[in-house]
Scaffold this motif. Sequence first.
Motif, PDB file in Angstrom:
ATOM      1  N   LEU A  25      13.962  22.613  75.826  1.00 55.38           N
ATOM      2  CA  LEU A  25      14.775  23.810  75.675  1.00 55.38           C
ATOM      3  C   LEU A  25      14.603  24.750  76.866  1.00 55.38           C
ATOM      4  O   LEU A  25      15.582  25.236  77.445  1.00 55.38           O
ATOM      5  CB  LEU A  25      14.389  24.537  74.391  1.00 55.38           C
ATOM      6  CG  LEU A  25      15.194  24.230  73.125  1.00 55.38           C
ATOM      7  CD1 LEU A  25      14.534  24.876  71.921  1.00 55.38           C
ATOM      8  CD2 LEU A  25      16.625  24.719  73.270  1.00 55.38           C
ATOM      9  N   ASP A  26      13.358  25.026  77.214  1.00 54.78           N
ATOM     10  CA  ASP A  26      13.080  25.944  78.320  1.00 54.78           C
ATOM     11  C   ASP A  26      13.680  25.433  79.626  1.00 54.78           C
ATOM     12  O   ASP A  26      14.295  26.189  80.388  1.00 54.78           O
ATOM     13  CB  ASP A  26      11.570  26.140  78.483  1.00 54.78           C
ATOM     14  CG  ASP A  26      10.955  26.943  77.344  1.00 54.78           C
ATOM     15  OD1 ASP A  26      11.710  27.600  76.606  1.00 54.78           O
ATOM     16  OD2 ASP A  26       9.719  26.909  77.201  1.00 54.78           O
ATOM     17  N   SER A  27      13.508  24.145  79.888  1.00 50.84           N
ATOM     18  CA  SER A  27      14.008  23.560  81.130  1.00 50.84           C
ATOM     19  C   SER A  27      15.532  23.557  81.163  1.00 50.84           C
ATOM     20  O   SER A  27      16.152  23.826  82.193  1.00 50.84           O
ATOM     21  CB  SER A  27      13.473  22.143  81.285  1.00 50.84           C
ATOM     22  OG  SER A  27      13.699  21.653  82.580  1.00 50.84           O
ATOM     23  N   THR A  28      16.148  23.270  80.010  1.00 53.26           N
ATOM     24  CA  THR A  28      17.604  23.254  79.925  1.00 53.26           C
ATOM     25  C   THR A  28      18.176  24.653  80.110  1.00 53.26           C
ATOM     26  O   THR A  28      19.184  24.842  80.807  1.00 53.26           O
ATOM     27  CB  THR A  28      18.049  22.668  78.579  1.00 53.26           C
ATOM     28  OG1 THR A  28      17.574  21.316  78.463  1.00 53.26           O
ATOM     29  CG2 THR A  28      19.571  22.668  78.453  1.00 53.26           C
ATOM     30  N   ARG A  29      17.559  25.643  79.494  1.00 54.54           N
ATOM     31  CA  ARG A  29      18.031  27.025  79.662  1.00 54.54           C
ATOM     32  C   ARG A  29      17.919  27.474  81.115  1.00 54.54           C
ATOM     33  O   ARG A  29      18.800  28.184  81.624  1.00 54.54           O
ATOM     34  CB  ARG A  29      17.230  27.951  78.750  1.00 54.54           C
ATOM     35  CG  ARG A  29      17.603  27.817  77.276  1.00 54.54           C
ATOM     36  CD  ARG A  29      16.697  28.648  76.411  1.00 54.54           C
ATOM     37  NE  ARG A  29      17.087  28.578  74.997  1.00 54.54           N
ATOM     38  CZ  ARG A  29      16.230  28.564  73.982  1.00 54.54           C
ATOM     39  NH1 ARG A  29      14.919  28.610  74.224  1.00 54.54           N
ATOM     40  NH2 ARG A  29      16.665  28.502  72.746  1.00 54.54           N
TER      41      ARG A  29
END
Length: 226
Positions: free
Chosen positions: A176-180
């Motif tokens: 999630l963090d990397s995608t955001r």
Amino acid sequence: GKPCVVFPCQDGHFYDWEGNRMHDEVMGPWIEAGKIQLFCVDSIDKESWSDKYGDGAYRAQMQEKWYHYVVDEFIPLVREINGTGEKMMCTGCSMGATHSVNFFLRRPDIFDTVVALSGVYHASEFFGDYMDETLYNNSPNDFLPNLPNDHCYIDAYNHSNIIICVGQGAWEDLMLDSTRRLQQIFADKGIRGWFDYWGLDVTPDWPWWKVQMPYFLNHLFGDPNA
């Protein structure tokens, strides 16, 4: 059909897609309808991304050698077998998504479609504080911010289909963090992409990937039974 290069999950092999019945149970209708043709490649993640205690420079070099094997040897074979001459799609889940986004961003002259499910798009998760030019070129969340806003690749990206999906359930925090972060970089650069965040019950595993993939294929290629 459109040639589609499939990258396996972390430490995976070319037969994993078939072993998990993605080729028939999930993507079979589009294959049978002549919409896509799959080409599954092996990984060397154990010598690069996964070898966290190995030498960083060597690991980065192995990744780059594998990248060039895919681009210089595997892709020409795909073109020869497929015979359509059109640009390709790339896809994968987990580390396969990581590779898909990396290859797509580095070579929009080869790929015009990417479907990435539950990927991590920064090298530091696997390499810690280590960074060199070779690794930088394989870490989208590091190299993309420095791409000039008037670079020709921006226009190529915006004439492509970019689908990046992640769930919000257990074990998805890192993804999630990397995608955001990647989504923010896209926004800063004016790159259009579909970032799709699925529910709190969605985890990074085959049962959910088998739901996500046909959903996106239907968006890209339409109902194969229509």
